[in-house]
Design a protein around this motif. Structure first.
Motif, PDB file in Angstrom:
ATOM      1  N   GLU A   1      79.859 -32.270 -48.077  1.00 51.46           N
ATOM      2  CA  GLU A   1      80.113 -31.099 -47.010  1.00 51.46           C
ATOM      3  C   GLU A   1      80.008 -31.391 -45.960  1.00 51.46           C
ATOM      4  OE1 GLU A   1      76.174 -28.731 -47.652  1.00 51.46           O
ATOM      5  OE2 GLU A   1      76.026 -29.596 -49.936  1.00 51.46           O
ATOM      6  N   ILE A   2      79.482 -32.354 -44.661  1.00 45.05           N
ATOM      7  CA  ILE A   2      79.001 -32.537 -44.119  1.00 45.05           C
ATOM      8  C   ILE A   2      80.886 -32.653 -43.269  1.00 45.05           C
ATOM      9  CG2 ILE A   2      78.640 -33.955 -41.877  1.00 45.05           C
ATOM     10  CD1 ILE A   2      76.082 -34.074 -43.320  1.00 45.05           C
ATOM     11  N   ILE A   3      81.614 -33.588 -44.039  1.00 43.26           N
ATOM     12  CA  ILE A   3      82.885 -34.537 -43.853  1.00 43.26           C
ATOM     13  C   ILE A   3      83.431 -32.787 -43.511  1.00 43.26           C
ATOM     14  CG2 ILE A   3      85.273 -35.179 -44.889  1.00 43.26           C
ATOM     15  CD1 ILE A   3      83.194 -36.914 -46.508  1.00 43.26           C
ATOM     16  N   ASP A   4      83.497 -32.245 -45.066  1.00 43.86           N
ATOM     17  CA  ASP A   4      84.020 -30.468 -44.881  1.00 43.86           C
ATOM     18  C   ASP A   4      83.856 -29.484 -43.563  1.00 43.86           C
ATOM     19  OD1 ASP A   4      85.475 -32.040 -47.075  1.00 43.86           O
ATOM     20  OD2 ASP A   4      83.793 -30.282 -48.464  1.00 43.86           O
ATOM     21  N   ASN A   5      82.652 -29.928 -42.907  1.00 47.08           N
ATOM     22  CA  ASN A   5      82.883 -29.301 -41.713  1.00 47.08           C
ATOM     23  C   ASN A   5      82.889 -29.844 -40.940  1.00 47.08           C
ATOM     24  OD1 ASN A   5      81.436 -26.969 -43.256  1.00 47.08           O
ATOM     25  ND2 ASN A   5      79.378 -27.929 -43.595  1.00 47.08           N
ATOM     26  N   GLY A   6      83.882 -30.952 -40.861  1.00 47.13           N
ATOM     27  CA  GLY A   6      84.257 -31.661 -39.481  1.00 47.13           C
ATOM     28  C   GLY A   6      83.218 -32.760 -38.637  1.00 47.13           C
ATOM     29  N   LEU A   7      82.432 -32.296 -39.433  1.00 43.19           N
ATOM     30  CA  LEU A   7      81.357 -33.500 -38.684  1.00 43.19           C
ATOM     31  C   LEU A   7      81.185 -34.576 -38.910  1.00 43.19           C
ATOM     32  CD1 LEU A   7      78.816 -30.247 -37.863  1.00 43.19           C
ATOM     33  CD2 LEU A   7      80.873 -31.746 -36.399  1.00 43.19           C
ATOM     34  N   ALA A   8      81.695 -35.744 -40.054  1.00 44.54           N
ATOM     35  CA  ALA A   8      81.634 -37.347 -40.493  1.00 44.54           C
ATOM     36  C   ALA A   8      83.041 -37.629 -41.062  1.00 44.54           C
ATOM     37  CB  ALA A   8      80.524 -37.020 -41.122  1.00 44.54           C
ATOM     38  N   TYR A   9      83.174 -39.002 -40.842  1.00 45.40           N
ATOM     39  CA  TYR A   9      84.586 -39.535 -41.141  1.00 45.40           C
ATOM     40  C   TYR A   9      84.291 -40.248 -42.265  1.00 45.40           C
ATOM     41  CZ  TYR A   9      83.654 -42.320 -37.349  1.00 45.40           C
ATOM     42  OH  TYR A   9      82.890 -42.975 -36.260  1.00 45.40           O
ATOM     43  N   GLU A  10      85.406 -41.055 -42.962  1.00 41.74           N
ATOM     44  CA  GLU A  10      84.558 -41.994 -43.516  1.00 41.74           C
ATOM     45  C   GLU A  10      85.865 -43.162 -42.331  1.00 41.74           C
ATOM     46  OE1 GLU A  10      86.791 -45.015 -46.569  1.00 41.74           O
ATOM     47  OE2 GLU A  10      87.851 -43.411 -45.447  1.00 41.74           O
TER      48      GLU A  10
END
Length: 496
Positions: free
Chosen positions: A144-153
């Protein structure tokens, strides 16, 4: 009508730095989350103070008539040695040192944690979830946090993007730190780092080959970051927004700061209305630390087997001592302070034992009982101010002793109010028990231990001979006297 409707409870909110009138999200219900222990070692007294402080909060909210869901987690994975993203998992390290499996370490020290808190008469939480039991949920919230643009792999790990988050939010809102100052005081990233910015923190860490505790994920085999589990477990059981989040002062940054950021990044909502932090416990004026030897374990305290103690102290005396300071104040632990607390504790218990035998008169003289009761509530309504409450209780002790000596008088009606109020605050709210401290050098105590050891041996012999009637009779008769027998792998132990 529940008591809370007539009370005006105020809580010091670490988020605003002010005492605020408590208004739960749902009338009559309270959601309370407290960060639990990382179970890789014996629980120390500093931890115990934090959990006793929030046990007081839990007890008083229940006393006021709220239906409280108290969630306290067990951290059993993913907690690295430096609380950041490097080093060895504390549980895995302890497992290697003790030559046990990680889950054996978890079980061993979870049992120790529960045993010690039970001795301190802490109520168990409503729910006690574990980090390893919520790996799936942690992976889902990362998505969810990745989808919201606030985390990255990055290279099998996932990091929270603090700078991106800060564009529309306030990272540092709880700890009152400025991100600009954090950036200025941070060393440059090393070439080996997968982070975009030094302030970013791990949501998921790639597991190196030697890392024992590991799980599959969309980003590869790894384990969750430490901060993530509390966000997941608090919101799962209390909702995306809930009333109170508590923990030790040392968790305010980065742990709780990261929890706020994760919760807001996932749901868009501020997760917690009231943040509460318990202060530290020192020993003889210095920070408790195993490395310096300036440390006392609860078991040392109860047995007196420590060079810094003159004798053993009961858990209830130690609890009473801790509650003599406000939970937000630093409290210094010493043998002298414990001895003084023990004397006060005994005076309190003697006065309560005197209450049923007091002679009543037509009118009360010496204490305005209803006003005194109101002052007791006022103390607890002022951010759970247990030291002021205890002072009010000793006003009652003085009055009880004066009535006993026929230097004051109490009416039948006021005596009933006095009994009910003393019982409610001493036993239900403060969680004290009528067990005095025991001197380890007392000959009578030594004789009692010898007798109990003999009874335990006789019971074992009866069980070995399949004489379960005798075995059960010994156990039940001792239980009736307030002595609990516990059978375990190491044999039978007893609790007075």
């Amino acid at each position: 009508m529940p008591l809370y409707e007539n009370q005006n409870l105020k809580i010091y909110n670490s988020l605003t730095g002010e005492k605020e009138i408590f208004k739960p999200l749902t009338a009559g219900y309270v959601g309370l989350y407290v960060c639990g222990p990382t179970v890789y070692n014996k629980v120390h007294l500093g931890n115990c103070r934090t959990f006793i402080s929030f046990d007081l909060v839990f007890r008083y909210l229940k006393h006021l008539g709220y239906k409280v869901r108290y969630v306290r987690n067990i951290t059993d994975a993913g907690h690295l040695e430096d609380d950041a993203e490097t080093g060895e998992d504390r549980i895995a390290k302890k497992a290697r040192l003790e030559k046990l499996e990680p889950m054996e370490i978890v079980q061993k020290y979870t049992i120790d944690f529960h045993t010690i808190l039970q001795k301190f008469n802490n109520l168990p939480p409503s729910i006690e979830p574990t980090a390893t039991g919520h790996i799936v949920e942690q992976i889902e919230i990362i998505k969810e946090i990745i989808d919201n643009g606030l985390a990255y792999e990055a290279n099998g790990s996932v990091y929270f993007d603090v700078l991106k988050y800060h564009e529309n939010n306030h990272y540092g809102i709880l700890s009152k730190r400025k991100l600009e100052d954090m950036i200025a005081n941070t060393r440059e990233l090393t070439a080996q780092s997968d982070k975009r910015n030094p302030q970013d923190f791990a949501l998921w860490k790639k597991a190196e080959p030697q890392h024992i505790m590991r799980w599959p994920s969309p980003w590869g085999v790894g384990f969750p970051g430490w901060h993530l589990e509390c966000t997941v477990m608090s919101t799962k059981y209390l909702g995306e927004e809930f009333d109170i989040h508590g923990g030790g002062m040392d968790l305010k940054f980065p742990h709780h700061e990261c929890e706020i950021a994760q919760g807001k990044a996932a749901s868009g909502k501020d997760p917690v209305n009231y943040w509460m932090h318990a202060n530290m416990l020192t020993l003889n004026g210095q920070k408790m630390a195993k490395s310096t030897g300036n440390n006392i374990l609860p078991s040392d305290l109860f047995s007196g087997e420590n060079d810094q103690l003159s004798k053993a102290y009961s858990p209830s005396v130690a609890r009473f001592f801790m509650l003599q300071a406000n939970y937000r104040s630093i409290l210094d632990f010493s043998d002298e302070a414990l001895t003084a607390a023990e004397k006060g504790f005994q005076r309190l218990m003697e006065a309560i034992a005197t209450l049923p035998n007091l002679k009543t008169q037509k009118e009360t003289d010496g204490l305005k009982v209803e006003k005194w009761r109101e002052e007791c509530y006022n103390a607890m309504n002022d951010d759970f101010n247990s030291p002021v409450l205890i002072a009010k209780l000793f006003d009652a002790v003085k009055f009880i002793n004066a009535v006993k000596a026929e230097k004051a008088a109490v009416s039948t009606e006021d005596l009933e109010i006095l009994k009910a109020t003393m019982h409610a605050f001493v036993f239900d709210v403060l969680g004290l028990e009528t067990v005095a401290a025991v001197d380890k050098n007392d000959k009578n105590t030594e004789r009692l231990k010898e007798v109990l050891d003999l009874l335990v041996a006789l019971r074992k012999s009866a069980r070995d001979n399949k004489d379960f009637a005798t075995s059960d009779k010994i156990r039940d008769e001792l239980a009736a006297l307030g002595i609990t027998l516990k059978d375990g792998k190491e044999g039978t132990t007893y609790t007075l």
